[in-house]
Design a protein around this motif. Structure first.
Motif, PDB file in Angstrom:
ATOM      1  N   TYR A   1       1.012  -0.903  -0.228  1.00 50.79           N
ATOM      2  CA  TYR A   1       0.005  -0.136   0.302  1.00 50.79           C
ATOM      3  C   TYR A   1       0.504   1.664  -0.206  1.00 50.79           C
ATOM      4  N   GLY A   2       0.129   2.265  -0.542  1.00 50.54           N
ATOM      5  CA  GLY A   2       0.724   3.996  -0.326  1.00 50.54           C
ATOM      6  C   GLY A   2       0.510   4.477  -1.869  1.00 50.54           C
ATOM      7  N   LYS A   3       1.074   5.945  -1.144  1.00 49.96           N
ATOM      8  CA  LYS A   3       1.432   6.794  -2.614  1.00 49.96           C
ATOM      9  C   LYS A   3       2.636   6.962  -2.893  1.00 49.96           C
ATOM     10  N   THR A   4       3.909   6.932  -3.774  1.00 52.88           N
ATOM     11  CA  THR A   4       5.022   7.610  -3.816  1.00 52.88           C
ATOM     12  C   THR A   4       6.352   7.103  -2.738  1.00 52.88           C
ATOM     13  N   THR A   5       5.654   6.455  -0.991  1.00 54.47           N
ATOM     14  CA  THR A   5       6.108   5.840  -0.171  1.00 54.47           C
ATOM     15  C   THR A   5       5.309   4.066  -0.332  1.00 54.47           C
ATOM     16  N   ILE A   6       6.037   3.279  -0.994  1.00 59.19           N
ATOM     17  CA  ILE A   6       4.954   2.146  -1.073  1.00 59.19           C
ATOM     18  C   ILE A   6       5.679   1.045   0.798  1.00 59.19           C
ATOM     19  N   SER A   7       4.922   1.266   1.156  1.00 61.65           N
ATOM     20  CA  SER A   7       4.841  -0.056   2.161  1.00 61.65           C
ATOM     21  C   SER A   7       3.804  -1.336   2.638  1.00 61.65           C
ATOM     22  N   VAL A   8       5.077  -2.581   3.194  1.00 63.36           N
ATOM     23  CA  VAL A   8       3.974  -3.992   3.215  1.00 63.36           C
ATOM     24  C   VAL A   8       3.450  -4.183   4.733  1.00 63.36           C
ATOM     25  N   ALA A   9       2.929  -4.848   4.934  1.00 63.82           N
ATOM     26  CA  ALA A   9       2.163  -5.259   6.608  1.00 63.82           C
ATOM     27  C   ALA A   9       1.895  -6.515   5.896  1.00 63.82           C
ATOM     28  N   GLN A  10       2.249  -6.946   7.150  1.00 66.35           N
ATOM     29  CA  GLN A  10       1.604  -8.720   6.747  1.00 66.35           C
ATOM     30  C   GLN A  10       0.551  -8.520   8.803  1.00 66.35           C
ATOM     31  N   LEU A  11      -0.123  -9.384   7.809  1.00 65.07           N
ATOM     32  CA  LEU A  11      -1.854  -9.554   8.260  1.00 65.07           C
ATOM     33  C   LEU A  11      -1.271 -11.211   9.576  1.00 65.07           C
ATOM     34  N   SER A  12      -2.111 -10.932  10.437  1.00 63.40           N
ATOM     35  CA  SER A  12      -2.326 -12.595  11.286  1.00 63.40           C
ATOM     36  C   SER A  12      -3.158 -13.513  10.608  1.00 63.40           C
ATOM     37  N   PRO A  13      -2.566 -14.413  11.430  1.00 60.64           N
ATOM     38  CA  PRO A  13      -2.555 -15.515  10.543  1.00 60.64           C
ATOM     39  C   PRO A  13      -4.622 -15.845  10.223  1.00 60.64           C
ATOM     40  N   ASP A  14      -5.640 -14.894  11.104  1.00 61.13           N
ATOM     41  CA  ASP A  14      -7.083 -15.422  10.765  1.00 61.13           C
ATOM     42  C   ASP A  14      -7.433 -13.544  10.438  1.00 61.13           C
ATOM     43  N   GLY A  15      -5.899 -13.056  10.158  1.00 59.90           N
ATOM     44  CA  GLY A  15      -6.603 -11.668   8.912  1.00 59.90           C
ATOM     45  C   GLY A  15      -6.964 -10.429   9.469  1.00 59.90           C
ATOM     46  N   ARG A  16      -7.466 -10.640  10.669  1.00 59.44           N
ATOM     47  CA  ARG A  16      -7.726  -9.752  11.914  1.00 59.44           C
ATOM     48  C   ARG A  16      -7.156  -8.200  11.982  1.00 59.44           C
ATOM     49  N   THR A  17      -5.502  -8.247  11.893  1.00 56.63           N
ATOM     50  CA  THR A  17      -4.692  -7.357  12.503  1.00 56.63           C
ATOM     51  C   THR A  17      -3.507  -7.084  12.142  1.00 56.63           C
TER      52      THR A  17
END
Length: 537
Positions: free
Chosen positions: A178-194
């Motif tokens: 995600y992001g605009k110009t600065t691009i980041s990557v997030a990892q979610l919990s196994p259940d996808g909730r956090t």
């Protein structure tokens, strides 16, 4: 998910395992399938407004999601068996319950709501996921067992994942680019909730400018983030070291001539691989006044793993050989045609302007619209029901029973955008007239600047009328919309001057046909729509 072999039958997995490298994966299939691919398709594959596309394949079925801004339900899910012919299966966001402004309750949500978001399928639990941020405040995740639903909210995440792309990795881990110009990557919990972790992975060089609209892939063990430079370019980042990078960048296209005369450069959208291993890019083309139209092109890969869009005479082709795919199990439901509002629910082709007041409308082998708002401003009127316009030109015809209207009521058929016009029925002092009204306008902050001026009228006998709006949405200039009416459903009379449909992009959504009924004096009136037809020449 790792797209090196997603959802393939064992025989196809074995066949692809014999191929090496991405370029080999893009080779067209065997002779029998090649004969099937001899047919051609024409761009745009959908000449309706479906922007910010995310496209996936689950088994032999393709799905795509699109932006809908302030329209409700939001985030339509489209379905196809060949990447060319599409139908609307449902919506990932059943109601925009993100604040009163999406109810037209003291505030308005025009040009907010559902922006570029992501659609994914998780094989481990056989679940569809939709993920998107709202109002730069937080991210919402919805899930469903099938594309048509039912969709339910799984969670809310405090980080707003701007223009997100959701990846289901081959080990079932969920990542978001995600992001605009600065691009980041997030990892979610196994259940996808956090959110478990987030990290910046790329800063766009100043020479490129803005990059956004992330789509996240794992292909042959490499991680890719597909990004758009609005509104004329497409770039891709590649990492051999995992989802958190480091990433290197390559230009995919820039200032490429598109397939729609007068339209823009194909961009944004996503990559998808067919069952046979061929790759395609489903982008959109800015084509106002109609909106942003999906266009499809084949993609091959360089030996070192970079995508290359296949061009025709140096441009995105107006036609290509049809994808070689298995015969569809059935024909998809056309995006045009007749709706008699059979049954008791709206078909997924319809979206409301903001959330409706569900106590003021019903479907029971016909659509009943009871007045839900007392206003002289259509932009404030609740329960305005919209339908995308089919390009390049199309006509909407509606059969309207207005016998239950009350004094002060206004009901009809509009060409709806930030500059609008309509044909409809006015009930005043016990008398009924059909009128054409133009001059409904908004400013750049989407505040109303004009509530409309009546420019033509005629008396209406009886309690039933047919209303018609014709729209030319070829891009490149302001285009005409015209209105007419009939008292017998056969002979139509033109009413009023041509309406100039603006082609500015800043409202983002294109013009729509809109059915409305609102009061200017008191609630209590109603109209009944028994037939809607969207036709092309």
């Amino acid at each position: 998910m790792d797209l090196s072999c997603p959802h393939l039958h064992p025989s196809r997995r074995r066949a692809l395992a014999a191929a090496t490298g991405l370029a080999a994966a893009a080779i067209l299939p065997s002779a029998g399938a090649s004969r099937a691919a001899a047919a051609q398709y024409t761009n745009p594959v959908i000449w309706q407004d479906f922007a910010d596309i995310d496209v996936i394949r689950v088994g032999d079925t393709y799905y795509a999601s699109a932006s809908t801004m302030h329209y409700s339900p939001g985030a339509p899910v489209l379905r196809s068996y060949d990447l060319v012919n599409w139908e609307i299966a449902g919506h990932s966001v059943p109601v925009l319950d993100f604040g009163a402004k999406y109810d037209l309750n003291g505030a308005r949500g025009y040009v907010r709501g559902i922006w570029a978001s992501s659609l994914a399928y998780r094989p481990s639990n056989r679940t569809f996921y939709w993920l998107g941020q709202i109002d730069f405040a937080r991210t919402y995740v919805y899930t469903a067992p099938a594309a048509e639903g039912p969709w339910n909210r799984l969670t809310t995440i405090s980080t707003p994942y701007y223009d997100a792309g959701l990846l289901v990795d081959s080990d079932d881990t969920l990542y978001v680019a995600y992001g605009k110009t600065t691009i980041s990557v997030a990892q979610l919990s196994p259940d996808g909730r956090t959110q478990v972790r987030t990290q910046q992975v790329f800063t766009t060089p100043s020479s490129v400018g803005t990059l956004e609209g992330a789509r996240f892939y794992k292909i042959n063990g490499q991680y890719y983030i597909f990004l758009t430079r609005p509104a004329n370019g497409q770039y891709i980042l590649k990492s051999s070291s995992g989802p958190f990078g480091p990433y290197t960048m390559r230009q995919v296209l820039l200032d490429l001539r598109g397939p729609i005369p007068g339209g823009g450069v194909p961009h944004q959208g996503g990559l998808v691989r067919t069952q046979s291993g061929a790759w395609y890019y489903l982008a959109f083309v800015d084509a106002y006044p109609g909106g942003r139209m999906p266009a499809l092109a084949p993609v091959t890969w360089t030996w070192d793993g970079w995508p290359v869009v296949q061009l025709v005479d140096g441009a995105w082709g107006t036609s290509y050989p049809s994808p070689a795919v298995p015969a569809p199990p059935r024909q998809v439901t056309p995006l045009t045609g007749v709706d008699t509002f059979d049954g008791t629910t709206l078909k997924p082709r319809w979206e409301w302007n903001h959330n409706p007041d569900n106590t003021k409308w019903s479907v029971d082998n016909g659509l009943t619209l009871r007045t839900a708002t007392v206003t002289r401003d259509l932009y404030w009127a609740r329960n305005t029901l919209t339908h995308r316009i089919q390009g390049p030109t199309s006509t909407a015809t509606v059969q309207l029973d207005h016998s239950s209207m009350r004094d002060g009521d206004r009901a009809g058929l509009a060409l709806l955008r930030d500059s609008s016009a309509w044909i409809g029925v006015r009930r005043d002092g016990g008398a009924t007239r059909v009128v054409m009204v133009n001059g409904l306008t908004m400013d750049s902050n989407w505040n109303t600047t004009g509530t409309g001026t009546e420019v033509a009228s005629a008396p209406v006998p009886g309690g039933r009328i047919w209303l018609r709006a014709s729209a030319d949405i070829r891009p490149g200039a302001a285009r005409p919309g015209t209105f007419s009416y009939s008292t017998d459903g056969a002979t139509f009379t033109r009413l009023g001057p041509a309406f100039s449909m603006g082609n500015d992009w800043r409202f983002f959504m294109g013009y729509r046909f809109a059915l409305f009924n609102h009061a200017t004096q008191a609630l209590g009136g109603a109209v009944r729509v028994t037939r809607f037809e969207l036709s092309t020449p």
